[in-house]
Design an enzyme around this catalytic site. Structure first.
Site, PDB file in Angstrom:
ATOM      1  N   HIS A 313       0.652  -0.890   0.263  1.00 27.61           N
ATOM      2  CA  HIS A 313      -0.135  -0.459   0.162  1.00 27.61           C
ATOM      3  C   HIS A 313       0.870   1.031   0.429  1.00 27.61           C
ATOM      4  CE1 HIS A 313      -3.284   2.459   1.305  1.00 27.61           C
ATOM      5  NE2 HIS A 313      -4.424   1.839   0.582  1.00 27.61           N
ATOM      6  N   ASP A 371      -8.125  -5.857   0.302  1.00 29.18           N
ATOM      7  CA  ASP A 371      -8.264  -6.054  -0.860  1.00 29.18           C
ATOM      8  C   ASP A 371      -8.181  -7.924  -0.693  1.00 29.18           C
ATOM      9  OD1 ASP A 371      -9.748  -4.281  -2.108  1.00 29.18           O
ATOM     10  OD2 ASP A 371      -7.689  -3.504  -2.991  1.00 29.18           O
TER      11      ASP A 371
HETATM   12  N1  ACO Z   1       3.981  -7.619  -4.652  1.00 26.85           N
HETATM   13  C1  ACO Z   1       4.803  -7.979  -4.766  1.00 26.85           C
HETATM   14  N2  ACO Z   1       6.107  -6.721  -4.933  1.00 26.85           N
HETATM   15  C2  ACO Z   1       5.434  -5.560  -4.304  1.00 26.85           C
HETATM   16  C3  ACO Z   1       4.399  -5.493  -4.312  1.00 26.85           C
HETATM   17  C4  ACO Z   1       3.365  -6.815  -4.314  1.00 26.85           C
HETATM   18  N3  ACO Z   1       2.424  -6.535  -4.454  1.00 26.85           N
HETATM   19  N4  ACO Z   1       3.955  -4.038  -3.669  1.00 26.85           N
HETATM   20  C5  ACO Z   1       5.115  -3.286  -3.859  1.00 26.85           C
HETATM   21  N5  ACO Z   1       5.474  -4.410  -4.362  1.00 26.85           N
HETATM   22  C6  ACO Z   1       7.501  -3.709  -4.219  1.00 26.85           C
HETATM   23  C7  ACO Z   1       8.067  -2.697  -5.470  1.00 26.85           C
HETATM   24  O1  ACO Z   1       8.217  -4.024  -6.634  1.00 26.85           O
HETATM   25  C8  ACO Z   1       8.904  -2.387  -5.106  1.00 26.85           C
HETATM   26  O2  ACO Z   1       9.954  -2.713  -5.173  1.00 26.85           O
HETATM   27  P1  ACO Z   1      11.222  -1.892  -4.645  1.00 26.85           P
HETATM   28  O3  ACO Z   1      11.426  -1.020  -3.943  1.00 26.85           O
HETATM   29  O4  ACO Z   1      12.755  -2.989  -5.147  1.00 26.85           O
HETATM   30  O5  ACO Z   1      11.396  -1.473  -7.195  1.00 26.85           O
HETATM   31  C9  ACO Z   1       8.744  -1.896  -3.357  1.00 26.85           C
HETATM   32  O6  ACO Z   1       7.667  -3.230  -3.172  1.00 26.85           O
HETATM   33  C10 ACO Z   1       8.151  -0.311  -3.486  1.00 26.85           C
HETATM   34  O7  ACO Z   1       6.240  -0.366  -4.387  1.00 26.85           O
HETATM   35  P2  ACO Z   1       5.541   0.706  -4.803  1.00 26.85           P
HETATM   36  O8  ACO Z   1       5.390  -0.027  -6.743  1.00 26.85           O
HETATM   37  O9  ACO Z   1       6.783   1.862  -5.235  1.00 26.85           O
HETATM   38  O10 ACO Z   1       4.372   1.127  -4.215  1.00 26.85           O
HETATM   39  P3  ACO Z   1       3.566   1.700  -4.355  1.00 26.85           P
HETATM   40  O11 ACO Z   1       3.022   2.987  -3.482  1.00 26.85           O
HETATM   41  O12 ACO Z   1       4.088   2.763  -5.410  1.00 26.85           O
HETATM   42  O13 ACO Z   1       2.791   1.021  -4.651  1.00 26.85           O
HETATM   43  C11 ACO Z   1       0.902  -0.241  -4.472  1.00 26.85           C
HETATM   44  C12 ACO Z   1       1.586   0.805  -4.069  1.00 26.85           C
HETATM   45  C13 ACO Z   1       0.058  -0.076  -5.858  1.00 26.85           C
HETATM   46  C14 ACO Z   1      -0.815  -0.138  -3.802  1.00 26.85           C
HETATM   47  C15 ACO Z   1       1.385  -1.646  -4.916  1.00 26.85           C
HETATM   48  O14 ACO Z   1       1.648  -2.455  -3.415  1.00 26.85           O
HETATM   49  C16 ACO Z   1       0.866  -2.670  -5.505  1.00 26.85           C
HETATM   50  O15 ACO Z   1       0.596  -3.009  -6.573  1.00 26.85           O
HETATM   51  N6  ACO Z   1      -0.176  -3.552  -4.752  1.00 26.85           N
HETATM   52  C17 ACO Z   1      -0.544  -4.926  -5.045  1.00 26.85           C
HETATM   53  C18 ACO Z   1      -1.930  -4.115  -5.676  1.00 26.85           C
HETATM   54  C19 ACO Z   1      -2.907  -4.050  -4.600  1.00 26.85           C
HETATM   55  O16 ACO Z   1      -3.042  -4.549  -3.668  1.00 26.85           O
HETATM   56  N7  ACO Z   1      -3.720  -2.713  -4.581  1.00 26.85           N
HETATM   57  C20 ACO Z   1      -4.475  -2.541  -3.223  1.00 26.85           C
HETATM   58  C21 ACO Z   1      -3.843  -0.840  -2.954  1.00 26.85           C
HETATM   59  S1  ACO Z   1      -5.438  -0.915  -1.030  1.00 26.85           S
HETATM   60  C22 ACO Z   1      -7.065  -0.331  -2.518  1.00 26.85           C
HETATM   61  O17 ACO Z   1      -6.854  -0.117  -3.268  1.00 26.85           O
HETATM   62  C23 ACO Z   1      -8.097  -0.432  -1.509  1.00 26.85           C
END
Ligand code: ACO
Length: 436
Positions: A313, A371
Protein backbone atom coordinates in the site's frame (compact mmCIF):
# COMPACT_ATOMS: atom_id res chain seq x y z
CA UNK A 1 -4.51 26.53 9.00
CA UNK A 2 -2.18 26.81 11.98
CA UNK A 3 1.36 28.07 11.39
CA UNK A 4 4.13 25.96 12.90
CA UNK A 5 6.86 27.60 15.01
CA UNK A 6 9.50 27.00 12.37
CA UNK A 7 9.84 28.04 8.74
CA UNK A 8 11.51 26.26 5.83
CA UNK A 9 14.31 27.90 3.88
CA UNK A 10 15.01 26.87 0.32
CA UNK A 11 18.49 27.81 -0.85
CA UNK A 12 20.15 27.39 -4.26
CA UNK A 13 23.72 26.46 -5.10
CA UNK A 14 23.86 28.98 -7.99
CA UNK A 15 23.69 32.02 -5.72
CA UNK A 16 19.99 32.82 -6.33
CA UNK A 17 18.48 34.35 -3.19
CA UNK A 18 17.05 31.80 -0.77
CA UNK A 19 13.32 31.70 -0.12
CA UNK A 20 11.52 31.37 3.18
CA UNK A 21 8.44 29.19 3.14
CA UNK A 22 5.73 28.99 5.82
CA UNK A 23 5.16 25.64 7.55
CA UNK A 24 1.70 24.61 8.75
CA UNK A 25 0.73 22.13 11.43
CA UNK A 26 -2.20 19.75 11.26
CA UNK A 27 -3.89 18.38 14.37
CA UNK A 28 -1.86 15.18 13.88
CA UNK A 29 0.46 13.88 11.17
CA UNK A 30 3.28 15.50 9.20
CA UNK A 31 3.57 19.29 8.90
CA UNK A 32 3.37 20.79 5.41
CA UNK A 33 5.57 23.35 3.68
CA UNK A 34 3.45 25.94 1.90
CA UNK A 35 4.86 26.33 -1.61
CA UNK A 36 1.93 28.22 -3.13
CA UNK A 37 4.03 31.35 -3.73
CA UNK A 38 7.13 29.43 -4.86
CA UNK A 39 6.59 29.96 -8.59
CA UNK A 40 5.93 33.67 -8.16
CA UNK A 41 9.07 34.00 -6.00
CA UNK A 42 11.48 31.76 -7.94
CA UNK A 43 9.99 30.96 -11.37
CA UNK A 44 10.29 27.25 -10.45
CA UNK A 45 7.81 24.46 -9.84
CA UNK A 46 8.18 21.52 -7.50
CA UNK A 47 8.33 18.06 -9.09
CA UNK A 48 6.41 15.21 -7.43
CA UNK A 49 4.83 12.73 -9.84
CA UNK A 50 2.56 10.34 -7.95
CA UNK A 51 2.23 12.90 -5.11
CA UNK A 52 4.79 11.08 -2.96
CA UNK A 53 5.44 14.14 -0.80
CA UNK A 54 2.61 16.47 -1.71
CA UNK A 55 -0.46 17.32 0.35
CA UNK A 56 -2.95 18.42 -2.29
CA UNK A 57 -5.49 19.72 0.22
CA UNK A 58 -6.30 20.16 3.88
CA UNK A 59 -9.02 17.86 5.11
CA UNK A 60 -10.67 16.99 8.41
CA UNK A 61 -12.38 13.78 7.35
CA UNK A 62 -10.02 10.79 7.43
CA UNK A 63 -6.60 10.32 8.96
CA UNK A 64 -4.20 7.46 8.28
CA UNK A 65 -0.97 6.76 10.13
CA UNK A 66 0.60 4.33 7.68
CA UNK A 67 3.49 3.39 9.97
CA UNK A 68 1.26 2.54 12.90
CA UNK A 69 -1.44 0.98 10.69
CA UNK A 70 -4.06 3.39 12.06
CA UNK A 71 -7.20 4.61 10.28
CA UNK A 72 -9.53 7.22 11.79
CA UNK A 73 -12.79 8.56 10.33
CA UNK A 74 -13.37 12.00 11.90
CA UNK A 75 -11.14 10.86 14.77
CA UNK A 76 -12.85 7.53 15.46
CA UNK A 77 -10.70 4.37 15.03
CA UNK A 78 -11.95 2.10 12.25
CA UNK A 79 -11.95 -0.86 14.66
CA UNK A 80 -14.50 0.90 16.92
CA UNK A 81 -16.69 1.98 14.01
CA UNK A 82 -16.62 -1.50 12.48
CA UNK A 83 -17.63 -3.17 15.73
CA UNK A 84 -19.98 -0.58 17.31
CA UNK A 85 -21.62 1.27 14.40
CA UNK A 86 -23.36 0.48 11.15
CA UNK A 87 -22.84 1.92 7.68
CA UNK A 88 -25.61 4.53 7.99
CA UNK A 89 -23.99 5.92 11.15
CA UNK A 90 -20.63 5.91 9.34
CA UNK A 91 -22.14 7.81 6.40
CA UNK A 92 -23.59 10.41 8.78
CA UNK A 93 -20.21 10.71 10.46
CA UNK A 94 -18.31 11.21 7.21
CA UNK A 95 -20.82 13.63 5.71
CA UNK A 96 -21.67 15.79 8.71
CA UNK A 97 -18.65 15.40 10.99
CA UNK A 98 -20.12 13.40 13.88
CA UNK A 99 -21.92 10.22 14.74
CA UNK A 100 -25.70 10.64 14.83
CA UNK A 101 -27.76 10.33 18.00
CA UNK A 102 -30.74 7.94 17.84
CA UNK A 103 -33.13 10.54 16.34
CA UNK A 104 -30.60 11.76 13.81
CA UNK A 105 -29.84 8.18 12.80
CA UNK A 106 -33.53 7.38 12.26
CA UNK A 107 -34.02 10.55 10.21
CA UNK A 108 -30.89 10.06 8.11
CA UNK A 109 -31.62 6.39 7.44
CA UNK A 110 -35.19 7.28 6.47
CA UNK A 111 -34.02 9.99 4.08
CA UNK A 112 -31.57 7.63 2.39
CA UNK A 113 -34.19 4.86 2.23
CA UNK A 114 -36.69 7.20 0.56
CA UNK A 115 -34.22 7.86 -2.27
CA UNK A 116 -33.25 4.29 -3.16
CA UNK A 117 -35.44 3.96 -6.26
CA UNK A 118 -33.99 5.19 -9.54
CA UNK A 119 -35.83 6.87 -12.38
CA UNK A 120 -37.69 4.18 -14.30
CA UNK A 121 -36.02 5.36 -17.53
CA UNK A 122 -32.70 4.17 -16.12
CA UNK A 123 -33.50 0.58 -17.08
CA UNK A 124 -33.82 1.57 -20.74
CA UNK A 125 -30.45 3.30 -20.56
CA UNK A 126 -29.01 0.11 -19.02
CA UNK A 127 -30.47 -1.94 -21.85
CA UNK A 128 -28.09 -0.24 -24.28
CA UNK A 129 -25.14 -2.11 -22.75
CA UNK A 130 -24.00 -5.55 -23.86
CA UNK A 131 -25.04 -8.23 -21.37
CA UNK A 132 -21.39 -9.19 -20.87
CA UNK A 133 -20.15 -5.62 -20.28
CA UNK A 134 -17.90 -5.24 -17.22
CA UNK A 135 -19.96 -3.90 -14.29
CA UNK A 136 -17.49 -1.05 -13.78
CA UNK A 137 -17.98 0.03 -17.40
CA UNK A 138 -21.72 0.03 -16.74
CA UNK A 139 -21.35 1.84 -13.41
CA UNK A 140 -19.22 4.60 -14.93
CA UNK A 141 -22.02 5.15 -17.45
CA UNK A 142 -24.92 4.87 -15.02
CA UNK A 143 -23.45 7.19 -12.39
CA UNK A 144 -22.55 9.77 -15.03
CA UNK A 145 -26.08 9.45 -16.43
CA UNK A 146 -27.59 10.38 -13.04
CA UNK A 147 -26.86 14.02 -13.87
CA UNK A 148 -29.19 13.65 -16.85
CA UNK A 149 -31.94 12.21 -14.64
CA UNK A 150 -31.67 14.56 -11.65
CA UNK A 151 -31.29 18.04 -13.11
CA UNK A 152 -32.52 19.66 -9.93
CA UNK A 153 -29.40 18.85 -7.89
CA UNK A 154 -26.51 19.53 -10.27
CA UNK A 155 -25.34 22.97 -9.06
CA UNK A 156 -22.22 22.16 -7.09
CA UNK A 157 -22.11 25.70 -5.67
CA UNK A 158 -25.54 25.35 -4.08
CA UNK A 159 -25.29 23.66 -0.62
CA UNK A 160 -28.85 22.29 -0.92
CA UNK A 161 -28.09 20.73 -4.28
CA UNK A 162 -24.92 19.20 -2.84
CA UNK A 163 -26.91 17.75 0.06
CA UNK A 164 -29.60 16.23 -2.16
CA UNK A 165 -27.01 14.88 -4.61
CA UNK A 166 -25.12 13.29 -1.69
CA UNK A 167 -28.23 11.51 -0.41
CA UNK A 168 -29.25 10.45 -3.91
CA UNK A 169 -25.85 9.00 -4.70
CA UNK A 170 -25.56 7.07 -1.41
CA UNK A 171 -29.13 5.80 -1.75
CA UNK A 172 -29.06 4.86 -5.43
CA UNK A 173 -25.65 3.21 -5.73
CA UNK A 174 -26.84 -0.17 -4.31
CA UNK A 175 -29.84 -0.08 -6.66
CA UNK A 176 -27.60 0.63 -9.66
CA UNK A 177 -25.04 -2.05 -8.76
CA UNK A 178 -27.82 -4.62 -8.26
CA UNK A 179 -29.44 -3.58 -11.55
CA UNK A 180 -26.11 -3.99 -13.37
CA UNK A 181 -25.85 -7.50 -11.88
CA UNK A 182 -29.43 -8.50 -12.70
CA UNK A 183 -29.00 -7.23 -16.23
CA UNK A 184 -25.91 -9.41 -16.76
CA UNK A 185 -27.72 -12.41 -15.23
CA UNK A 186 -30.79 -11.83 -17.39
CA UNK A 187 -33.04 -11.67 -14.32
CA UNK A 188 -35.76 -9.11 -13.54
CA UNK A 189 -34.70 -6.07 -11.52
CA UNK A 190 -35.81 -6.12 -7.89
CA UNK A 191 -37.12 -2.83 -6.53
CA UNK A 192 -35.76 -1.60 -3.17
CA UNK A 193 -37.70 -2.60 -0.06
CA UNK A 194 -37.97 0.07 2.61
CA UNK A 195 -38.20 -2.12 5.70
CA UNK A 196 -34.73 -3.56 5.14
CA UNK A 197 -31.37 -2.16 6.21
CA UNK A 198 -29.04 -0.59 3.62
CA UNK A 199 -26.98 -3.81 3.34
CA UNK A 200 -30.03 -6.09 3.63
CA UNK A 201 -31.83 -4.20 0.90
CA UNK A 202 -28.79 -4.48 -1.35
CA UNK A 203 -28.61 -8.25 -0.80
CA UNK A 204 -32.29 -8.62 -1.62
CA UNK A 205 -32.00 -6.53 -4.79
CA UNK A 206 -29.04 -8.73 -5.78
CA UNK A 207 -30.23 -12.20 -4.92
CA UNK A 208 -34.03 -12.21 -4.69
CA UNK A 209 -36.29 -12.99 -7.62
CA UNK A 210 -40.00 -12.16 -7.88
CA UNK A 211 -40.71 -15.93 -7.71
CA UNK A 212 -40.11 -16.50 -4.01
CA UNK A 213 -39.48 -14.84 -0.65
CA UNK A 214 -35.92 -13.95 0.18
CA UNK A 215 -34.48 -14.21 3.69
CA UNK A 216 -31.55 -11.92 4.52
CA UNK A 217 -29.03 -13.75 6.71
CA UNK A 218 -28.05 -11.44 9.62
CA UNK A 219 -24.42 -12.67 9.56
CA UNK A 220 -24.05 -11.93 5.84
CA UNK A 221 -25.90 -8.62 6.21
CA UNK A 222 -23.49 -7.60 8.97
CA UNK A 223 -20.49 -8.75 6.89
CA UNK A 224 -21.59 -6.67 3.93
CA UNK A 225 -22.27 -3.70 6.18
CA UNK A 226 -18.72 -4.06 7.50
CA UNK A 227 -17.31 -4.20 3.96
CA UNK A 228 -19.14 -0.90 3.32
CA UNK A 229 -17.76 0.68 6.52
CA UNK A 230 -14.18 -0.40 5.81
CA UNK A 231 -14.27 0.99 2.27
CA UNK A 232 -16.20 4.19 3.04
CA UNK A 233 -13.27 6.61 2.91
CA UNK A 234 -9.50 6.58 2.75
CA UNK A 235 -8.31 10.19 2.61
CA UNK A 236 -6.67 11.45 -0.60
CA UNK A 237 -6.38 8.15 -2.54
CA UNK A 238 -6.36 8.11 -6.36
CA UNK A 239 -10.13 7.99 -6.91
CA UNK A 240 -10.88 10.58 -4.20
CA UNK A 241 -8.26 12.91 -5.65
CA UNK A 242 -9.86 12.30 -9.06
CA UNK A 243 -13.27 13.29 -7.67
CA UNK A 244 -11.78 16.42 -6.12
CA UNK A 245 -9.91 17.38 -9.30
CA UNK A 246 -12.93 16.72 -11.48
CA UNK A 247 -15.25 18.61 -9.09
CA UNK A 248 -12.82 21.52 -8.86
CA UNK A 249 -13.87 22.62 -12.33
CA UNK A 250 -17.39 23.16 -10.98
CA UNK A 251 -18.86 20.14 -12.74
CA UNK A 252 -21.91 18.53 -11.15
CA UNK A 253 -21.53 15.99 -8.30
CA UNK A 254 -22.77 13.02 -10.37
CA UNK A 255 -20.15 13.68 -13.06
CA UNK A 256 -17.41 14.05 -10.43
CA UNK A 257 -18.38 10.75 -8.76
CA UNK A 258 -18.49 9.01 -12.16
CA UNK A 259 -14.84 10.10 -12.59
CA UNK A 260 -14.08 8.50 -9.22
CA UNK A 261 -15.74 5.26 -10.33
CA UNK A 262 -13.60 5.22 -13.48
CA UNK A 263 -10.40 5.73 -11.49
CA UNK A 264 -11.31 3.10 -8.91
CA UNK A 265 -11.58 0.48 -11.64
CA UNK A 266 -7.78 0.19 -12.07
CA UNK A 267 -6.05 -2.93 -10.66
CA UNK A 268 -3.61 -0.84 -8.60
CA UNK A 269 -6.61 0.64 -6.75
CA UNK A 270 -10.16 -0.73 -6.38
CA UNK A 271 -9.66 -3.37 -9.06
CA UNK A 272 -7.18 -5.11 -6.73
CA UNK A 273 -9.90 -7.17 -4.99
CA UNK A 274 -10.93 -8.68 -8.32
CA UNK A 275 -7.28 -9.14 -9.34
CA UNK A 276 -6.53 -10.73 -5.95
CA UNK A 277 -9.30 -13.29 -6.25
CA UNK A 278 -8.31 -14.09 -9.83
CA UNK A 279 -4.74 -14.60 -8.58
CA UNK A 280 -5.91 -16.99 -5.83
CA UNK A 281 -7.99 -18.94 -8.35
CA UNK A 282 -5.01 -19.16 -10.73
CA UNK A 283 -2.74 -20.51 -7.96
CA UNK A 284 -5.49 -22.93 -6.99
CA UNK A 285 -5.64 -24.20 -10.57
CA UNK A 286 -1.85 -24.57 -10.61
CA UNK A 287 -1.99 -26.88 -7.57
CA UNK A 288 -3.01 -24.71 -4.59
CA UNK A 289 -1.04 -24.45 -1.33
CA UNK A 290 1.68 -26.75 -2.70
CA UNK A 291 2.46 -24.15 -5.40
CA UNK A 292 2.68 -21.14 -3.07
CA UNK A 293 6.50 -21.27 -2.90
CA UNK A 294 6.82 -21.34 -6.68
CA UNK A 295 4.38 -18.45 -7.05
CA UNK A 296 6.26 -16.41 -4.46
CA UNK A 297 9.49 -16.83 -6.42
CA UNK A 298 7.73 -15.29 -9.43
CA UNK A 299 6.45 -12.40 -7.31
CA UNK A 300 9.98 -11.68 -6.10
CA UNK A 301 11.40 -11.83 -9.62
CA UNK A 302 11.16 -8.26 -10.94
CA UNK A 303 11.25 -9.50 -14.56
CA UNK A 304 8.13 -11.62 -14.15
CA UNK A 305 5.83 -8.61 -13.74
CA UNK A 306 3.83 -10.64 -11.19
CA UNK A 307 2.73 -8.92 -7.99
CA UNK A 308 1.14 -10.41 -4.93
CA UNK A 309 -2.25 -8.73 -5.31
CA UNK A 310 -3.85 -7.57 -2.07
CA UNK A 311 -0.39 -6.83 -0.66
CA UNK A 312 1.37 -3.50 -0.30
CA UNK A 313 0.00 0.00 0.00
CA UNK A 314 1.23 3.48 -0.76
CA UNK A 315 0.45 4.70 2.76
CA UNK A 316 0.37 1.64 5.03
CA UNK A 317 3.83 0.40 5.86
CA UNK A 318 2.28 -1.85 8.49
CA UNK A 319 -0.72 -4.20 8.57
CA UNK A 320 -3.72 -2.43 7.00
CA UNK A 321 -6.15 -2.25 9.97
CA UNK A 322 -9.02 -2.97 7.56
CA UNK A 323 -7.36 -6.24 6.51
CA UNK A 324 -7.44 -7.49 10.13
CA UNK A 325 -11.17 -6.71 10.42
CA UNK A 326 -11.81 -8.26 7.03
CA UNK A 327 -9.98 -11.45 7.98
CA UNK A 328 -12.24 -11.69 11.08
CA UNK A 329 -15.35 -11.17 8.93
CA UNK A 330 -14.06 -13.72 6.44
CA UNK A 331 -13.86 -16.38 9.16
CA UNK A 332 -17.40 -15.54 10.40
CA UNK A 333 -18.93 -15.68 6.92
CA UNK A 334 -17.23 -18.95 5.97
CA UNK A 335 -18.38 -20.44 9.29
CA UNK A 336 -21.97 -19.25 8.72
CA UNK A 337 -22.01 -20.72 5.22
CA UNK A 338 -20.32 -23.98 6.27
CA UNK A 339 -17.28 -23.16 4.12
CA UNK A 340 -14.61 -23.36 6.88
CA UNK A 341 -12.47 -25.51 4.61
CA UNK A 342 -12.71 -23.12 1.67
CA UNK A 343 -9.52 -23.81 -0.33
CA UNK A 344 -9.08 -20.18 -1.39
CA UNK A 345 -9.19 -19.00 2.24
CA UNK A 346 -6.59 -21.62 3.18
CA UNK A 347 -4.48 -20.52 0.24
CA UNK A 348 -4.75 -16.86 1.24
CA UNK A 349 -3.68 -17.71 4.81
CA UNK A 350 -0.70 -19.68 3.47
CA UNK A 351 0.35 -16.82 1.18
CA UNK A 352 0.00 -14.31 3.99
CA UNK A 353 2.09 -16.42 6.38
CA UNK A 354 4.94 -16.82 3.90
CA UNK A 355 4.85 -13.18 2.84
CA UNK A 356 4.91 -11.87 6.41
CA UNK A 357 8.07 -13.91 7.11
CA UNK A 358 9.83 -13.36 3.77
CA UNK A 359 12.72 -10.89 3.66
CA UNK A 360 11.46 -9.42 0.32
CA UNK A 361 8.15 -8.38 1.89
CA UNK A 362 9.54 -7.54 5.34
CA UNK A 363 12.23 -5.20 3.99
CA UNK A 364 9.74 -3.40 1.74
CA UNK A 365 7.13 -3.23 4.51
CA UNK A 366 4.54 -5.00 2.36
CA UNK A 367 1.53 -6.20 4.36
CA UNK A 368 -1.94 -7.44 3.39
CA UNK A 369 -4.31 -4.64 2.44
CA UNK A 370 -8.12 -4.68 2.71
CA UNK A 371 -8.49 -6.38 -0.66
CA UNK A 372 -6.65 -9.51 0.39
CA UNK A 373 -9.65 -10.96 2.23
CA UNK A 374 -12.59 -8.93 0.94
CA UNK A 375 -12.72 -10.93 -2.31
CA UNK A 376 -13.03 -14.23 -0.43
CA UNK A 377 -15.90 -12.83 1.64
CA UNK A 378 -17.73 -11.48 -1.38
CA UNK A 379 -17.27 -14.67 -3.35
CA UNK A 380 -18.62 -16.72 -0.41
CA UNK A 381 -21.69 -14.43 -0.26
CA UNK A 382 -22.30 -15.22 -3.93
CA UNK A 383 -21.16 -11.95 -5.46
CA UNK A 384 -19.51 -12.53 -8.85
CA UNK A 385 -15.84 -11.55 -9.03
CA UNK A 386 -16.41 -8.98 -11.75
CA UNK A 387 -18.79 -7.10 -9.41
CA UNK A 388 -16.29 -6.69 -6.53
CA UNK A 389 -15.01 -3.30 -7.60
CA UNK A 390 -18.54 -2.01 -8.16
CA UNK A 391 -19.28 -2.87 -4.52
CA UNK A 392 -16.16 -0.98 -3.49
CA UNK A 393 -17.48 1.99 -5.53
CA UNK A 394 -20.86 1.72 -3.80
CA UNK A 395 -19.17 1.89 -0.38
CA UNK A 396 -16.69 4.63 -1.33
CA UNK A 397 -19.38 6.93 -2.71
CA UNK A 398 -20.01 8.48 0.70
CA UNK A 399 -16.29 9.24 1.10
CA UNK A 400 -16.09 10.77 -2.37
CA UNK A 401 -19.11 12.94 -1.71
CA UNK A 402 -17.92 14.01 1.76
CA UNK A 403 -14.52 14.97 0.31
CA UNK A 404 -16.08 16.76 -2.66
CA UNK A 405 -18.42 18.75 -0.44
CA UNK A 406 -15.56 19.59 1.93
CA UNK A 407 -13.56 20.94 -1.01
CA UNK A 408 -16.37 23.08 -2.40
CA UNK A 409 -17.12 24.53 1.03
CA UNK A 410 -13.43 25.41 1.57
CA UNK A 411 -12.86 29.13 0.89
CA UNK A 412 -9.31 28.31 -0.30
CA UNK A 413 -10.46 25.95 -3.04
CA UNK A 414 -9.32 26.59 -6.60
CA UNK A 415 -9.54 24.60 -9.79
CA UNK A 416 -6.87 21.86 -9.63
CA UNK A 417 -4.26 22.57 -12.26
CA UNK A 418 -0.92 20.75 -11.86
CA UNK A 419 2.14 22.00 -13.74
CA UNK A 420 4.84 20.03 -15.55
CA UNK A 421 8.52 19.70 -16.31
CA UNK A 422 8.47 19.88 -20.10
CA UNK A 423 10.83 17.44 -21.82
CA UNK A 424 9.47 17.48 -25.39
CA UNK A 425 10.67 19.22 -28.49
CA UNK A 426 11.22 22.97 -28.42
CA UNK A 427 9.51 25.08 -31.06
CA UNK A 428 9.87 23.82 -34.65
CA UNK A 429 8.24 24.55 -38.00
CA UNK A 430 5.70 22.38 -39.80
CA UNK A 431 7.09 21.10 -43.12
CA UNK A 432 4.78 20.56 -46.09
CA UNK A 433 3.46 16.96 -46.24
CA UNK A 434 5.70 15.96 -49.16
CA UNK A 435 8.87 16.90 -47.23
CA UNK A 436 8.10 15.03 -43.97
N1 ACO B 1 3.97 -7.67 -4.77
C1 ACO B 1 5.31 -7.68 -4.98
N2 ACO B 1 6.09 -6.61 -4.84
C2 ACO B 1 5.52 -5.46 -4.48
C3 ACO B 1 4.13 -5.36 -4.24
C4 ACO B 1 3.34 -6.53 -4.40
N3 ACO B 1 2.02 -6.49 -4.19
N4 ACO B 1 3.81 -4.09 -3.90
C5 ACO B 1 4.97 -3.41 -3.94
N5 ACO B 1 6.00 -4.24 -4.26
C6 ACO B 1 7.43 -3.86 -4.32
C7 ACO B 1 7.74 -3.06 -5.58
O1 ACO B 1 8.16 -3.90 -6.64
C8 ACO B 1 8.85 -2.15 -5.08
O2 ACO B 1 10.04 -2.92 -5.01
P1 ACO B 1 11.48 -2.19 -5.28
O3 ACO B 1 11.61 -1.15 -4.19
O4 ACO B 1 12.47 -3.30 -5.20
O5 ACO B 1 11.39 -1.58 -6.66
C9 ACO B 1 8.44 -1.83 -3.65
O6 ACO B 1 7.67 -2.98 -3.23
C10 ACO B 1 7.61 -0.56 -3.51
O7 ACO B 1 6.49 -0.67 -4.37
P2 ACO B 1 5.88 0.51 -5.23
O8 ACO B 1 5.10 -0.07 -6.36
O9 ACO B 1 6.97 1.49 -5.56
O10 ACO B 1 4.92 1.18 -4.16
P3 ACO B 1 3.67 2.09 -4.46
O11 ACO B 1 3.40 2.84 -3.20
O12 ACO B 1 3.88 2.89 -5.71
O13 ACO B 1 2.51 1.03 -4.79
C11 ACO B 1 0.65 -0.40 -4.61
C12 ACO B 1 1.51 0.68 -3.92
C13 ACO B 1 0.21 0.11 -6.01
C14 ACO B 1 -0.62 -0.64 -3.80
C15 ACO B 1 1.48 -1.70 -4.75
O14 ACO B 1 1.85 -2.17 -3.47
C16 ACO B 1 0.73 -2.81 -5.52
O15 ACO B 1 0.76 -2.82 -6.74
N6 ACO B 1 0.05 -3.73 -4.78
C17 ACO B 1 -0.74 -4.76 -5.41
C18 ACO B 1 -2.08 -4.18 -5.84
C19 ACO B 1 -3.01 -3.93 -4.66
O16 ACO B 1 -3.19 -4.79 -3.81
N7 ACO B 1 -3.61 -2.73 -4.64
C20 ACO B 1 -4.60 -2.39 -3.60
C21 ACO B 1 -4.23 -1.13 -2.93
S1 ACO B 1 -5.33 -0.85 -1.59
C22 ACO B 1 -6.74 -0.22 -2.25
O17 ACO B 1 -6.79 0.39 -3.29
C23 ACO B 1 -7.94 -0.47 -1.49
Amino acid sequence: MKLADNKATLSFSNGSPSVELPVYKGTVGPDVIDIRKLYAQTGMFTYDPGFLSTAATQSSITYIDGDKGELLYRGYPIEQLATSCDFMETCHLLLYGDLPNADQKTKFTRTVTMHTMVNEQMQFFLRGFRRDAHPMAIMTGLVGALSAFYHDSTDINNPEHREIAAIRLIAKMPTLVAMAYKYSAGQPYMYPKNDLSYAGNFMRMMFATPCEDYHVSPVIERALDRIFILHADHEQNASTSTVRLCGSSGTNPFAAIAAGVACLWGPAHGGANEACLNMLEDIQKMGGVAKVGEFMEKVKDKNSGVRLMGFGHRVYKNYDPRAKLMQETCKEVLQELGLQNDPLFKLAMALEKIALEDEYFVSRKLYPNVDFYSGIVQRAIGIPVSLFTAIFALARTVGWIAQLNEMIADPEYKIGRPRQLFSGSTQRDVKPLAQR
